[in-house]
Design a protein around this motif. Sequence first.
Motif, PDB file in Angstrom:
ATOM      1  N   GLU A   1       0.853  -1.179   0.000  1.00  0.00           N
ATOM      2  CA  GLU A   1       0.000   0.000   0.000  1.00  0.00           C
ATOM      3  C   GLU A   1       0.893   1.233   0.000  1.00  0.00           C
ATOM      4  OE1 GLU A   1      -3.589   0.384   0.154  1.00  0.00           O
ATOM      5  OE2 GLU A   1      -3.388  -1.640  -0.612  1.00  0.00           O
TER       6      GLU A   1
ATOM      7  N   GLU B   1      -1.280  -4.140   3.028  1.00  0.00           N
ATOM      8  CA  GLU B   1      -2.648  -4.572   3.283  1.00  0.00           C
ATOM      9  C   GLU B   1      -2.679  -6.088   3.180  1.00  0.00           C
ATOM     10  OE1 GLU B   1      -7.206  -4.243   1.596  1.00  0.00           O
ATOM     11  OE2 GLU B   1      -5.582  -3.390   0.427  1.00  0.00           O
TER      12      GLU B   1
ATOM     13  N   TYR C   1      -4.372  -3.654   7.963  1.00  0.00           N
ATOM     14  CA  TYR C   1      -3.447  -2.682   7.393  1.00  0.00           C
ATOM     15  C   TYR C   1      -2.266  -2.518   8.332  1.00  0.00           C
ATOM     16  CZ  TYR C   1      -7.450  -1.808   4.460  1.00  0.00           C
ATOM     17  OH  TYR C   1      -8.499  -1.974   3.584  1.00  0.00           O
TER      18      TYR C   1
END
Length: 86
Positions: free
Chosen positions: A52, A57, A72
Amino acid sequence: MRILITAFALMFAMTTASFATDEALTEEQVEGVQTAIKAMGCTVEDTDIEMEKSGYEAEDVVCEDDVQYDVYLDKDFKVTNKVKED
């Protein structure tokens, strides 16, 4: 006319390339995410881990409650958010 078509083709190619963020993760990156996920008592497939903008992620993370989450992590593999999937 040929110049116009070429200009549109180049513009389209540059636009789609800027949206592509799928980078191949290194073994160390995958291991870092896996370690953090396992520390939570959860599991995730290597293929469900993506880079990400600000970290990683992990999709379809399955935890001890048999519920799936999107997790996350920052670049240091610290969990920043855990979202229950519907």
